[in-house]
Design a protein around this motif. Sequence first.
Motif, PDB file in Angstrom:
ATOM      1  N   ASP A 197      -4.407  15.440 -14.523  1.00 47.64           N
ATOM      2  CA  ASP A 197      -4.976  14.458 -15.432  1.00 47.64           C
ATOM      3  C   ASP A 197      -6.111  15.120 -16.205  1.00 47.64           C
ATOM      4  OD1 ASP A 197      -3.429  12.268 -14.387  1.00 47.64           O
ATOM      5  OD2 ASP A 197      -4.751  12.241 -12.641  1.00 47.64           O
ATOM      6  N   THR A 222       0.860  -1.182   0.000  1.00 46.73           N
ATOM      7  CA  THR A 222       0.000   0.000   0.000  1.00 46.73           C
ATOM      8  C   THR A 222       0.897   1.232   0.000  1.00 46.73           C
ATOM      9  OG1 THR A 222      -0.082  -0.071   2.391  1.00 46.73           O
ATOM     10  CG2 THR A 222      -1.917  -1.084   1.234  1.00 46.73           C
ATOM     11  N   GLN A 223       0.392   2.289  -0.662  1.00 48.03           N
ATOM     12  CA  GLN A 223       1.257   3.443  -0.863  1.00 48.03           C
ATOM     13  C   GLN A 223       1.376   4.280   0.405  1.00 48.03           C
ATOM     14  OE1 GLN A 223       0.141   6.803  -1.184  1.00 48.03           O
ATOM     15  NE2 GLN A 223      -2.010   6.383  -0.827  1.00 48.03           N
ATOM     16  N   ARG A 255      -2.922   4.653 -10.828  1.00 43.88           N
ATOM     17  CA  ARG A 255      -2.787   5.820  -9.946  1.00 43.88           C
ATOM     18  C   ARG A 255      -4.011   6.740 -10.086  1.00 43.88           C
ATOM     19  NH1 ARG A 255      -3.018  10.683 -11.384  1.00 43.88           N
ATOM     20  NH2 ARG A 255      -1.474  10.504 -13.060  1.00 43.88           N
ATOM     21  N   TYR A 256      -4.450   6.938 -11.327  1.00 42.92           N
ATOM     22  CA  TYR A 256      -5.605   7.798 -11.611  1.00 42.92           C
ATOM     23  C   TYR A 256      -6.879   7.240 -10.960  1.00 42.92           C
ATOM     24  CZ  TYR A 256      -9.261   9.964 -14.554  1.00 42.92           C
ATOM     25  OH  TYR A 256     -10.365  10.632 -15.011  1.00 42.92           O
ATOM     26  N   ALA A 279      -7.126   5.118  -8.393  1.00 40.88           N
ATOM     27  CA  ALA A 279      -7.046   5.165  -6.929  1.00 40.88           C
ATOM     28  C   ALA A 279      -7.205   6.598  -6.421  1.00 40.88           C
ATOM     29  CB  ALA A 279      -5.722   4.578  -6.456  1.00 40.88           C
ATOM     30  N   MET A 280      -6.530   7.530  -7.087  1.00 37.26           N
ATOM     31  CA  MET A 280      -6.545   8.928  -6.649  1.00 37.26           C
ATOM     32  C   MET A 280      -7.943   9.527  -6.736  1.00 37.26           C
ATOM     33  SD  MET A 280      -4.021  11.824  -8.219  1.00 37.26           S
ATOM     34  CE  MET A 280      -4.803  13.351  -8.748  1.00 37.26           C
ATOM     35  N   ASN A 281      -8.694   9.143  -7.759  1.00 32.69           N
ATOM     36  CA  ASN A 281     -10.019   9.717  -7.967  1.00 32.69           C
ATOM     37  C   ASN A 281     -11.144   8.799  -7.490  1.00 32.69           C
ATOM     38  OD1 ASN A 281      -9.359  12.297  -9.540  1.00 32.69           O
ATOM     39  ND2 ASN A 281      -8.233  10.738 -10.702  1.00 32.69           N
ATOM     40  N   LEU A 283      -0.850  10.806  -2.878  1.00 35.85           N
ATOM     41  CA  LEU A 283      -1.256  10.380  -4.213  1.00 35.85           C
ATOM     42  C   LEU A 283      -1.668  11.612  -5.008  1.00 35.85           C
ATOM     43  CD1 LEU A 283      -1.342   7.598  -5.415  1.00 35.85           C
ATOM     44  CD2 LEU A 283      -3.759   7.474  -4.867  1.00 35.85           C
ATOM     45  N   LYS A 284      -0.827  12.053  -5.903  1.00 32.08           N
ATOM     46  CA  LYS A 284      -1.106  13.280  -6.655  1.00 32.08           C
ATOM     47  C   LYS A 284      -0.347  13.252  -7.964  1.00 32.08           C
ATOM     48  CE  LYS A 284       1.108  17.065  -5.241  1.00 32.08           C
ATOM     49  NZ  LYS A 284       2.177  17.316  -6.223  1.00 32.08           N
ATOM     50  N   ASP A 291      -4.111   2.521  -3.306  1.00 38.96           N
ATOM     51  CA  ASP A 291      -5.169   2.952  -2.415  1.00 38.96           C
ATOM     52  C   ASP A 291      -4.691   2.837  -0.980  1.00 38.96           C
ATOM     53  OD1 ASP A 291      -8.312   3.492  -2.520  1.00 38.96           O
ATOM     54  OD2 ASP A 291      -7.805   2.343  -0.721  1.00 38.96           O
TER      55      ASP A 291
END
Lengths: 508, 508
Positions: free
Chosen positions: A66, A53-54, B139-140, B142-144, A58-59, B376
Amino acid sequence: MSETREQILEEIKIQGDLVRKLKATKEPKEKIDEEVSRLLALKNKLGEGPSQTQKFVLKTPKGTRDYAPKQMMLRQNVLDKIIAVFKKHGGEAIDTPVFELKEVLTGKYGEDSKLIYDLKDQGGEILSLRYDLTVPLARYLAMNKISNIKRYHIAKVYRRDNPAMTRGRYREFYQCDFDIAGSYDPMLADSECVKIVSEILDTLAIGDYVIKLNHRQLLDGMFEACGVPNDKFRSICSAVDKLDKSPWPEVRKEMIEEKGLLPDTADKIGEYVRLSGDRELIEKLLADEQLKNIPSAVKGLKDMHLLFKYCHIMGLSDKINFDLSLARGLDYYTGVIYECVLKAEPKMLNGCSEEQGTVGSVAGGGRYDNLVGMFDTKGKQVPCVGVSIGVERIFSVLEAKYAADGIKQRTNEVEVMVMSAHKGLHEKRLSILNDLWNQGIKAEHFYKLNPKLLNQLQYCEENQIPLAVVLGDSELEKGKVKLREISTRKEEDVLLANLSDEIKKRLH
Amino acid sequence: MSETREQILEEIKIQGDLVRKLKATKEPKEKIDEEVSRLLALKNKLGEGPSQTQKFVLKTPKGTRDYAPKQMMLRQNVLDKIIAVFKKHGGEAIDTPVFELKEVLTGKYGEDSKLIYDLKDQGGEILSLRYDLTVPLARYLAMNKISNIKRYHIAKVYRRDNPAMTRGRYREFYQCDFDIAGSYDPMLADSECVKIVSEILDTLAIGDYVIKLNHRQLLDGMFEACGVPNDKFRSICSAVDKLDKSPWPEVRKEMIEEKGLLPDTADKIGEYVRLSGDRELIEKLLADEQLKNIPSAVKGLKDMHLLFKYCHIMGLSDKINFDLSLARGLDYYTGVIYECVLKAEPKMLNGCSEEQGTVGSVAGGGRYDNLVGMFDTKGKQVPCVGVSIGVERIFSVLEAKYAADGIKQRTNEVEVMVMSAHKGLHEKRLSILNDLWNQGIKAEHFYKLNPKLLNQLQYCEENQIPLAVVLGDSELEKGKVKLREISTRKEEDVLLANLSDEIKKRLH
């Protein structure tokens, strides 16, 4: 050059202190996030390795974003219209790598060079991300010994600027350029660029606009007439360029205090740069006592005269304006320069500009006759003139406009949803979908064996899908399906054999 | 950390020695150029500043290239056809920045991580160029907090690989991905991806192809059945992946000598990976004594069974092949994997592949259910399945095909050239051009006051422009111009008032 563990631990300590300090002084979240991300990167260096897990924020990188499907749809529609205009004028597309040898960019952007993104030296060449599309074009022309081309290039460029994302300024952004390279008779290519800008703005229908025109040689001649020393032309030009954002007294102050002009010289410039008009003004300046003996001023004015004539022939008279305060930032322009600004409508101003009356520049360009020669071993010149369409600003303006008008854009183009009315129909659904796809119809279904009918219908309404094919045993027994129009909720039984024809008929 | 002048001079000396050595031993020109360019970059650091003519080798960075108009035209045609298929299946476009925070990429690519391009630390975040489009998608999502999307993304990715440019392998290249994210019933989304690949290959008409299918869980189960230790599954999987390039004895050797398998275990694997077939093979393996007690093998085979059924419904039976040697390189696959290979035609082989019988993979993909969860904070999973179209290879194949067929592609779309038959007509030319442009007709002229008629006609022939409008005083006096068909050289006088209608009639 790899660091020791101790060095990294020391760096982590320093970075940790910085983050705590920023948090204590309640600095902007973006700034804190950035430093936190540096801290985590340092911790990563210790080789704690990847985790499931990160642990980092997250950006997207600072100054970038995007594009979601809604934005992509808008963007593609805008670009398609612009490309159609470029092609109408014989434009050919090229593309170049996102990075160039660093030397290619060196010495081309003046003091903006500090904004160039460099790649890490990982062994091999020293590279930088492209800063614009003009220098890569010049490199391409010189490298391939091309002396004639009408090319367009739409691609992202990179500037380590302080992003002002709320005002549509990013570190990664699209440029959209059209340039005409070649040795031609005066103003024929230049005026076509003005025509292209006008066609693009008309086809995008984003409101009234004016295309401001000026000429670098006229500016130089005017500086000479006012008594500016030769070696200060470019820096005074940069000062004039600020007139669209700052009032004259400020610019005057900069000229005198920072650039070392005599007050009298600055005042003379002030007289000229407040002038704007049309062909009458050109005539007037051609007769101006101070300018008429200065060859570059006369050359610039004669070009402008011809440009206005050609623009008039192309029906552009009410869209162009001769404006002596237009200077353009970049050093490499050598002739005509132009900039297109939108006249603001109140609802468009939202988020697009802080300026009064205009939402700022949406296109700009000019002639640069000496850039290609900087790349040629023998200094061979290829004269160029071009225009860059400010598509990022255009996207912002249109997004604000659609939001204000309450327009809900679709994000896909699906024409038909194929649905199950009850259980056990998924294989039949696939078979019908397959027929529709093979007929070129845009169709989808839920990837569920037994989706609920209500959910499927709701999905169509939310996504503005116009038609639904509803499968049920009772119709299928007769070789039929229900074809439903989502907006009216009208349903009709259609023979499977006629389904794709019937759908095509309704769509067109 | 800036270097002193002495340090730089020392580096220049070392680099100069290296260049001399390379030249002396007659190393490949590309390698020498690269080191020369490093040398010049070092010299630049001494602050000799920009010069008016370039001193460095004029080239694009190693492993990259420009796209000329001819290549862009081909590329855009291919991409338009692919996008049309994506949209037919409800695809929505997204875009992400060309660079990501370095941490986003960390731990996603196994040993390929060394091929990632890093940006220089210029203060601020630590960034890397994207290596593929799949990790940015994860990434997109998870981030959104997006749990359902059918997205396509066409963009360049970057790998510091050893380029083999003659075989179409570059450091900067396009990827073209379609992925379906969401928790759905088995194989419905997976089979649609296979359908999409098939539709794309059919619409591009680049020759016969086969889509190889396999399943990561079946592979794992098979490894387990053969006695491979759990922790070696991924590295044995990588070895199997090499079977498309290396013969079995070599792969067997790698498994035993490098990866430490028992010869007996390797031989058992060898029995399985030489199997390929269709639904019969699936049935056979479901009854296989070694596999039938291993849950993941049974799960994989049941998925394959369902996948083949759905593919059959969609008319794909003669295009798919169950191939136990298909493994795919990337770690993150968790379910179905596929790869589409062209069956070679001799004329296509030129420059495209060294392999016998196929020109290699033109699409590949699979299911990856655990990647989004890595981004996530709570590890929430979004199952995904997708396909990547190998557009660079497709471009190469089509370029070779067109060259072999002697097809000369146009690089622009100009429909009409407006010409002067004699001197003094340039303003009239502009006026007529303006009318044509306003009517949406693609038209151009020479940017010369008085071009020679012969040159203008020649230009039309060279550029395959179908029509010419020829201006001359005698016709203009009657309100007419000559309209000429370039291929037949037929001319007809047309009233200016009817010109654009007449042109449109002839074009359609």
